[in-house]
Design an enzyme around this catalytic site. Structure first.
Site, PDB file in Angstrom:
ATOM      1  CD  GLU A  81      -2.955  -1.112   2.295  1.00  0.00           C
ATOM      2  OE1 GLU A  81      -2.517  -0.684   3.369  1.00  0.00           O
ATOM      3  OE2 GLU A  81      -4.083  -1.604   2.163  1.00  0.00           O
ATOM      4  CD  GLU A 112       4.242 -21.046  11.388  1.00  0.00           C
ATOM      5  OE1 GLU A 112       4.238 -21.274  12.611  1.00  0.00           O
ATOM      6  OE2 GLU A 112       3.365 -20.394  10.799  1.00  0.00           O
TER       7      GLU A 112
END
Length: 276
Positions: A81, A112
């Site tokens: 963004e 992960e």
């Protein structure tokens, strides 16, 4: 002090399946109201990080976010963004998620668990001591993030962590630990809820404050925003109407000619100086 897994503690609410929709929404909202207060307590740590971050970015450094699952997605979201909002190059803020771009839409939970992969992913961007890294993990235990922070700090990179458990493993690896403790989740262990909201709020604060300090905002306006749709063209036109006292059509033409509010204002002021 023993590590507390507050994010895994049992919900304060029981028999959720027996509640009405209204009861569920009221209770979720009641819990959400705790998030902003938890984030508020972390402002000194956030301020410390942003201050150091801006110094490094002014010298050519970049900001990296790294995480897994929801935490990784939030980092990628915030990074993505920055260019349209502030007109900054997409190389200024970079978000990495365990498992790569496919993990944005499809869970790759085992990704992960690799403590070495985080640093490998960062190294692909030639991260160095000018850069800064934020490790994001609601639990604060994600091996992918722990390993990345440890290696980054060893290479002289400014590091911060965002977690929702106190004194977590990622906090111990980071130079600056940001720990909004939001308490047990409404649905036990569902850290996409309050913990995710807290992480998003902190990321908003970091990127927005940094971009303002880097000159990407004038007054309270996004003068460098990308003109990617009609809504933003209209917003930019109205900014120029106010700044330059033009009518709407004149402002729109000037905006489209220069491609951004900032360029239009700079051109106008250059021309004004030449005419003096």
């Amino acid at each position: 002090m023993a590590f507390e897994r507050i994010t895994e503690e049992e919900s304060l609410y029981h028999h959720l399946e027996e509640k009405s929709v209204a009861e569920l929404l009221v209770d979720i909202n009641r819990e959400d109201q705790k998030v902003a207060l938890a984030v508020e307590k972390e402002i000194p740590q956030i301020e410390r990080f942003v201050t150091l971050l801006v110094e490094r970015m002014k010298a050519g450094g970049r900001l990296f976010y790294i995480g897994a699952g929801t935490s990784g997605r939030l980092g990628v979201l915030d990074a993505s963004e920055v260019p349209p909002t502030f007109g900054a190059p997409d190389s200024w803020v970079i978000g990495l998620i365990a498992g790569g771009d496919r993990a944005l839409r499809h869970p790759i939970e085992s990704a992960e668990d690799d403590q070495q992969q985080g640093w490998k992913d960062l190294s692909a961007f030639r991260i160095d001591a000018k850069d800064s890294l934020v490790g994001i993990a609601a639990s604060g235990t994600t091996p992918y993030v722990v390993g990345a922070l440890r290696a980054a700090r060893a290479h002289g990179i400014l590091t911060a962590s965002i977690s929702c458990n106190p004194d977590s493993p990622i906090a111990r690896e980071a130079e600056i630990a940001i720990e909004p403790i939001v308490g047990p989740e409404f649905v036990t262990g569902s850290t996409r809820m309050k913990a995710g909201t807290a992480q998003k709020m902190v990321l908003n604060m970091i990127s927005t404050a940094a971009m303002i300090r880097l000159g990407r905002v004038k007054n309270n306006r996004m003068i460098h925003m990308q003109l990617t749709n009609q809504k933003l063209i209209e917003r930019g036109s109205r900014m120029l109407m106010e700044e330059l006292h033009l009518d709407y059509e004149q402002a729109r033409q000037v905006l489209l000619l220069h491609g951004s509010v900032s360029e239009a204002l700079a051109s106008y002021h250059r021309q004004w100086r030449l005419n003096q």
